[in-house]
Design a protein around this motif. Structure first.
Motif, PDB file in Angstrom:
ATOM      1  N   ASP A 101      21.120  18.580 -66.468  1.00 22.52           N
ATOM      2  CA  ASP A 101      21.361  19.645 -65.499  1.00 22.52           C
ATOM      3  C   ASP A 101      21.554  20.952 -66.257  1.00 22.52           C
ATOM      4  N   THR A 118      21.628   1.475 -68.670  1.00 22.86           N
ATOM      5  CA  THR A 118      21.982   2.252 -67.472  1.00 22.86           C
ATOM      6  C   THR A 118      21.761   3.737 -67.715  1.00 22.86           C
ATOM      7  N   ALA A 119      22.176   4.198 -68.884  1.00 26.93           N
ATOM      8  CA  ALA A 119      22.000   5.611 -69.224  1.00 26.93           C
ATOM      9  C   ALA A 119      20.530   5.949 -69.435  1.00 26.93           C
ATOM     10  N   GLU A 133      30.962   7.940 -75.050  1.00 27.19           N
ATOM     11  CA  GLU A 133      30.521   8.791 -73.948  1.00 27.19           C
ATOM     12  C   GLU A 133      30.186   7.906 -72.747  1.00 27.19           C
ATOM     13  N   SER A 134      30.293   8.483 -71.555  1.00 30.62           N
ATOM     14  CA  SER A 134      29.914   7.779 -70.335  1.00 30.62           C
ATOM     15  C   SER A 134      28.421   7.942 -70.089  1.00 30.62           C
ATOM     16  N   PRO A 135      27.768   6.966 -69.457  1.00 32.05           N
ATOM     17  CA  PRO A 135      26.358   7.149 -69.090  1.00 32.05           C
ATOM     18  C   PRO A 135      26.115   8.404 -68.254  1.00 32.05           C
ATOM     19  N   ASN A 136      27.140   8.868 -67.545  1.00 32.30           N
ATOM     20  CA  ASN A 136      26.982  10.059 -66.698  1.00 32.30           C
ATOM     21  C   ASN A 136      26.757  11.331 -67.509  1.00 32.30           C
ATOM     22  N   LYS A 184      18.355   6.976 -66.545  1.00 28.50           N
ATOM     23  CA  LYS A 184      18.538   8.334 -66.023  1.00 28.50           C
ATOM     24  C   LYS A 184      17.490   9.302 -66.573  1.00 28.50           C
ATOM     25  N   ASP A 234      23.297  12.786 -67.052  1.00 22.58           N
ATOM     26  CA  ASP A 234      23.075  13.636 -65.882  1.00 22.58           C
ATOM     27  C   ASP A 234      23.498  15.071 -66.162  1.00 22.58           C
ATOM     28  N   LEU A 235      24.632  15.237 -66.840  1.00 21.62           N
ATOM     29  CA  LEU A 235      25.154  16.571 -67.110  1.00 21.62           C
ATOM     30  C   LEU A 235      24.278  17.322 -68.105  1.00 21.62           C
TER      31      LEU A 235
END
Length: 230
Positions: free
Chosen positions: A123, A37-38, A113-116, A41, A119-120
């Motif tokens: 960015d 999933t990660a 860590e989260s897959p999100n 991204k 994204d961070l």
């Protein structure tokens, strides 16, 4: 194995249309679903300055395009574990980009860590400085192939045979070493241990995980450039 005529001005580095890397690892207790999933991204074009070793003196564009990113089982396993590969295809890569991406995916696979977090880190407005974290080891990383336009390689069957024989010898040699270590592992497991005897220096306390975005950071690209021209 072979060679190809090339046009004037050809560069093995800059004329390359795409590259495919493979990274080998044991699955262990890693959450492969979260890692995949990660990994998705990363697809597309992004600024990967937080996923590389920055060379602000020579590199000024950190945008790269990832074409595909797969995590797949490899055709080898033992009784306790499954060998896996990450297969990454991109138009080009930054210095140590793959090893940095893999390192963060391992943290996600461990549930630290989260897959999100991907994204961070992609960015650069929100995260202009790369958090400090160690890269994944270099030994499991393999550059599998490079794609070029209009090249037709002329291959030698004799050279191909010689390469296959060399690789077969290397495989047998490493399998022999693996058998020696496996034998040592079996022998060590048969040793009787006195649980009443312990040593403080053998007890290692695991370091607590510090979230990536809470860690000290490296200088940003702008800060590095300012220092270079000062």
């Amino acid at each position: 194995m072979g060679w190809s005529p090339i046009p004037v001005g050809f560069s093995a580095r800059f004329s390359c249309l795409s590259r495919v890397y493979k990274y080998f690892f044991w699955q262990g207790n890693l959450n492969i679903t979260a890692m995949q999933t990660a990994a998705e991204k990363f697809l597309g074009e992004h600024d990967f300055r937080n996923f590389c070793k920055m060379d602000a003196d020579n590199v000024h564009n950190y945008r790269r395009h990832i074409i595909s990113f797969e995590i797949l089982p490899f055709n080898e396993s033992d009784k306790a574990d499954q060998l896996m590969i990450m297969k990454i295809k991109g138009s080009a890569f930054l210095w140590h980009q793959v090893r940095c991406m893999v390192a963060v995916l391992f943290l996600i696979g461990q549930g630290l860590e989260s897959p999100n977090v991907i994204d961070l880190l992609l960015d650069i407005e929100r995260t202009p400085r790369k958090p400090q974290f160690p890269m994944a080891p270099e030994i499991p990383l393999v550059l599998q192939s490079c794609e070029f336009e209009g090249l037709k390689f002329i291959c030698s069957s004799d050279t191909n045979q010689a390469l296959n024989e060399h690789l077969e010898r290397e495989c047998r040699s490493y399998k022999l070493q693996s058998a020696i270590f496996h034998e040592a592992l079996l022998n060590s497991s048969c040793i009787e241990i006195d649980n009443n005897i312990s040593s403080d220096h053998t007890k290692k306390k695991g370091a607590s995980h510090i979230p990536l975005l809470s860690r000290p950071t490296e200088p940003s690209y702008e800060e590095r450039r300012k220092k270079l021209v000062a």
